[in-house]
Write a protein that holds these residues in place. Structure first.
Motif, PDB file in Angstrom:
ATOM      1  N   PRO A   1      -2.683  -4.006  -1.568  1.00  0.00           N
ATOM      2  CA  PRO A   1      -1.368  -4.698  -1.012  1.00  0.00           C
ATOM      3  C   PRO A   1      -1.190  -4.316   0.564  1.00  0.00           C
ATOM      4  O   PRO A   1      -1.585  -3.522   1.088  1.00  0.00           O
ATOM      5  N   GLU A   2      -0.822  -5.431   1.164  1.00  0.00           N
ATOM      6  CA  GLU A   2      -0.318  -5.517   2.727  1.00  0.00           C
ATOM      7  C   GLU A   2       1.125  -4.921   2.669  1.00  0.00           C
ATOM      8  O   GLU A   2       1.140  -4.326   3.768  1.00  0.00           O
ATOM      9  N   GLY A   3       1.861  -5.181   1.879  1.00  0.00           N
ATOM     10  CA  GLY A   3       3.211  -4.736   1.669  1.00  0.00           C
ATOM     11  C   GLY A   3       3.491  -4.106   0.490  1.00  0.00           C
ATOM     12  O   GLY A   3       2.926  -3.348   0.242  1.00  0.00           O
TER      13      GLY A   3
ATOM     14  N   ARG B   1       0.063   5.314  -3.704  1.00  0.00           N
ATOM     15  CA  ARG B   1       0.259   4.024  -2.709  1.00  0.00           C
ATOM     16  C   ARG B   1      -0.847   4.101  -1.683  1.00  0.00           C
ATOM     17  O   ARG B   1      -1.390   3.057  -1.300  1.00  0.00           O
ATOM     18  N   GLY B   2      -0.829   5.327  -0.959  1.00  0.00           N
ATOM     19  CA  GLY B   2      -1.792   5.462   0.036  1.00  0.00           C
ATOM     20  C   GLY B   2      -3.343   5.160  -0.202  1.00  0.00           C
ATOM     21  O   GLY B   2      -3.993   4.517   0.315  1.00  0.00           O
ATOM     22  N   ARG B   3      -3.567   5.644  -1.571  1.00  0.00           N
ATOM     23  CA  ARG B   3      -4.905   5.445  -2.047  1.00  0.00           C
ATOM     24  C   ARG B   3      -5.436   3.866  -2.172  1.00  0.00           C
ATOM     25  O   ARG B   3      -6.585   3.508  -2.487  1.00  0.00           O
ATOM     26  N   MET B   4      -4.183   2.984  -2.534  1.00  0.00           N
ATOM     27  CA  MET B   4      -4.482   1.626  -2.475  1.00  0.00           C
ATOM     28  C   MET B   4      -4.912   0.988  -1.324  1.00  0.00           C
ATOM     29  O   MET B   4      -5.395  -0.274  -1.206  1.00  0.00           O
ATOM     30  N   SER B   5      -4.451   1.670  -0.075  1.00  0.00           N
ATOM     31  CA  SER B   5      -4.589   1.039   1.119  1.00  0.00           C
ATOM     32  C   SER B   5      -6.163   1.406   1.802  1.00  0.00           C
ATOM     33  O   SER B   5      -6.628   2.381   1.326  1.00  0.00           O
ATOM     34  N   ALA B   6      -6.714   0.545   2.442  1.00  0.00           N
ATOM     35  CA  ALA B   6      -8.012   0.998   3.257  1.00  0.00           C
ATOM     36  C   ALA B   6      -7.814   1.740   4.318  1.00  0.00           C
ATOM     37  O   ALA B   6      -8.768   2.313   5.013  1.00  0.00           O
ATOM     38  N   ALA B   7      -6.618   2.040   4.801  1.00  0.00           N
ATOM     39  CA  ALA B   7      -6.161   2.565   6.088  1.00  0.00           C
ATOM     40  C   ALA B   7      -6.575   4.179   6.048  1.00  0.00           C
ATOM     41  O   ALA B   7      -6.740   4.552   4.767  1.00  0.00           O
ATOM     42  N   LYS B   8      -7.181   4.737   7.082  1.00  0.00           N
ATOM     43  CA  LYS B   8      -7.753   6.081   7.173  1.00  0.00           C
ATOM     44  C   LYS B   8      -6.512   7.093   6.720  1.00  0.00           C
ATOM     45  O   LYS B   8      -5.434   6.825   6.975  1.00  0.00           O
TER      46      LYS B   8
ATOM     47  N   TYR C   1       6.613   3.241   2.271  1.00  0.00           N
ATOM     48  CA  TYR C   1       5.024   3.053   1.936  1.00  0.00           C
ATOM     49  C   TYR C   1       4.804   1.816   1.724  1.00  0.00           C
ATOM     50  O   TYR C   1       3.419   1.095   1.664  1.00  0.00           O
ATOM     51  N   ASN C   2       5.943   0.780   1.416  1.00  0.00           N
ATOM     52  CA  ASN C   2       5.389  -0.770   1.231  1.00  0.00           C
ATOM     53  C   ASN C   2       5.515  -1.513   2.544  1.00  0.00           C
ATOM     54  O   ASN C   2       5.331  -2.633   2.636  1.00  0.00           O
ATOM     55  N   ASP C   3       5.921  -0.594   3.766  1.00  0.00           N
ATOM     56  CA  ASP C   3       6.011  -1.480   4.923  1.00  0.00           C
ATOM     57  C   ASP C   3       4.729  -1.763   5.486  1.00  0.00           C
ATOM     58  O   ASP C   3       3.752  -0.872   5.468  1.00  0.00           O
ATOM     59  N   ALA C   4       4.390  -3.168   5.928  1.00  0.00           N
ATOM     60  CA  ALA C   4       3.143  -3.664   6.185  1.00  0.00           C
ATOM     61  C   ALA C   4       2.887  -2.931   7.693  1.00  0.00           C
ATOM     62  O   ALA C   4       1.761  -2.661   7.988  1.00  0.00           O
ATOM     63  N   GLU C   5       3.900  -2.822   8.392  1.00  0.00           N
ATOM     64  CA  GLU C   5       3.606  -2.261   9.685  1.00  0.00           C
ATOM     65  C   GLU C   5       4.593  -0.937   9.697  1.00  0.00           C
ATOM     66  O   GLU C   5       5.722  -0.870   9.469  1.00  0.00           O
TER      67      GLU C   5
END
Lengths: 333, 333
Positions: A14-16, A52-59, A250-254
């Protein structure tokens, strides 16, 4: 064994906002245990905001879930078969077995759960990771002293409900923040916090100020966003903030901007983030201390059990939107 | 005594940038000591960024200077006369005697400065409040360990120059941030920091990253603004930030937003503001420890002495703009 292995996979990052399109419900044959492995049948899956964090690729502090892989999550399971002979069929175990019905994992590393009078689901909530998180954040970081004002957001949630009760036992005046009149009533009446302020109500910031006439000495942050904005101006000199999470963002894209940090100097604030897995010894400490309070019924907790693993994605989306009430657990049927 | 008392008063509270219109240069007869008071002649006045806060009416850790009152400031003075007999004429004393030539203060509370080989001005800088600030912020809050990367902003300044040298003695790799090539050369060559990055140069954030190939473990914050923005993404897990001040933002009429604080959780950061006056015992500790290093010349420092009290407002405006070089002191003539 005729049953298939129902699994929830990460389909896309997810991006957002997280939606059903980010998950894939899949069926596969149950895994065959390799040498040294036991076959487990998940009974309960814990749903927690950190996922939610584990779903993103961000460090982040943990590697993300790979696309196409089973979603990660803590589970209470029963041993289906253990060719190594360490466990009996039906033994209860705790671990990160994921969003699936069956898993095959090394038997040597499994943590057995004794039937000690506390319901098995408490190992995922009040006596598990969320409860231990409350214990570490409150006693090591926020450190309320008798007579001080301790504020906790998401006060009816798995972490906040325990944090406030620990702070009350430390002698603090506890003010909860929760979303909606039903949760606030629970926090005041069931959990016994001195006050609870509804962040969805009008004039939230004004009502929080009125609930904290002597300011805020210690704040347990689970939410971020507008709640954080209302709390910061009320922090007293030498105030401590334990940063556990900011689920509202957590759902904010930025990432949204935060508060200007010059107030840290003016008020000599201490802001500290933490992750409970950095405090491995705290788990046994809290299970011993909190377990006593659960058994003598002096520690209150609430669980919301959703039946059916296929309901996990929807329940998780609700968790991020604050729709659950208490510790959210999926019963794997 | 024929000399008048030259005094610099606060004429108006600045909303943004401080200008000459906020000060009033005034002459008055010297004060007559009341019973118990000594008459002092200021020799050196310290100019420090915190004074900007005292000019504003906003709530802070100290009461603001009243409109029409003498500007506050630490001074090294000589006793002109002491009817109580505690001090000899010519004795050196340290205290908050303000932006003026003469003051009359209770003799009983005066702190005498011994002539111990260190120049008297060091009591206002490297061995005084700024040096003690560096000592507390580095050893108690930023706490660099051997091999870690320690970054300090305003690295050529009264606080930063000492903080970096303390961190180097603690075994850290020290990277300074300063404004302009001249200050950076001083930080590298005179102070001996491993690196110094010019925040006024192009690609500052990129060059800071290159200077910190292993990230930043501890940061001593004196500046805020664009420097803070460049530092935060480089902070390592378990990083510590000591918030001493944010001088780049003191002239802002409205506080600028800060960083999103979710990174505190992800990286388990510790952000702590402090004010040296909360650590009264540190002053004597640092005077003993730092005094030894000043006398054996292993601790380097730089002072900029401006002659004439009437130059204080202009010098103070320059300080806020980063125009001074080293500890800024006014010689009261």
């Amino acid at each position: 064994m005729a049953e298939n292995n129902l699994r929830i996979l990460l389909r896309a990052r997810p991006e957002g906002r997280v939606g059903p399109e980010h998950f894939e419900v899949s069926e596969a044959p149950p895994p065959a245990p390799r040498p040294g492995e036991a076959l487990l049948r998940n009974r309960f899956l814990s749903l927690d905001p950190y996922m939610r964090g584990r779903m993103s690729a961000a460090k982040s502090y943990s590697a993300p879930v790979e696309i196409g892989a089973v979603m990660e999550g803590q589970c209470v399971a029963q041993v289906e078969e253990d060719p190594t002979g360490r466990f009996q069929r039906g033994d209860w175990v705790l671990g990160g077995f994921g969003w699936q019905r069956f898993s095959a994992v090394p038997a040597a590393g499994l943590r057995k759960l004794e039937e000690d009078g506390a319901p098995m689901t408490t190992a995922l909530g009040v006596l598990g990771m969320p409860g231990t998180t409350a214990w570490v954040g409150t006693t090591e970081l926020a450190r309320p002293r008798p007579g001080e004002t301790f504020v906790v957001s998401a006060a009816s949630g798995a972490v906040g409900s325990v944090a406030g009760q620990i702070a009350a036992r430390m002698g603090a005046r506890v003010v909860g923040i929760a979303g909606g009149p039903e949760k606030c009533a629970f926090v005041r009446e069931e959990l016994g916090f001195g006050e609870c302020v509804d962040h969805r109500g009008e004039d939230f910031a004004e009502r929080l100020r009125a609930a904290c006439p002597e300011g805020i000495d210690a704040y347990f942050e689970n939410v971020g966003g507008a709640v954080q904005k209302a709390v910061f101006p009320l922090l007293n000199d030498f105030g401590r903030v334990a940063f556990c999470g900011m689920v509202a963002e957590y759902n904010d894209a930025e990432p949204a901007p935060g508060p200007n940090l010059m107030q840290l100097v003016r008020k000599r604030l201490s802001l500290r983030g933490f992750i409970v897995s950095d405090h491995p010894r705290a788990f046994a400490d809290w299970r011993r201390i909190g377990g006593g309070w659960v058994r003598d019924r002096s520690l209150r907790y609430r669980e919301e059990v959703v039946k059916g693993l296929d309901k996990a994605p929807e329940a998780f989306m609700g968790l991020l939107a604050g729709k659950n009430f208490g510790k959210l657990v999926v019963e794997v049927t």
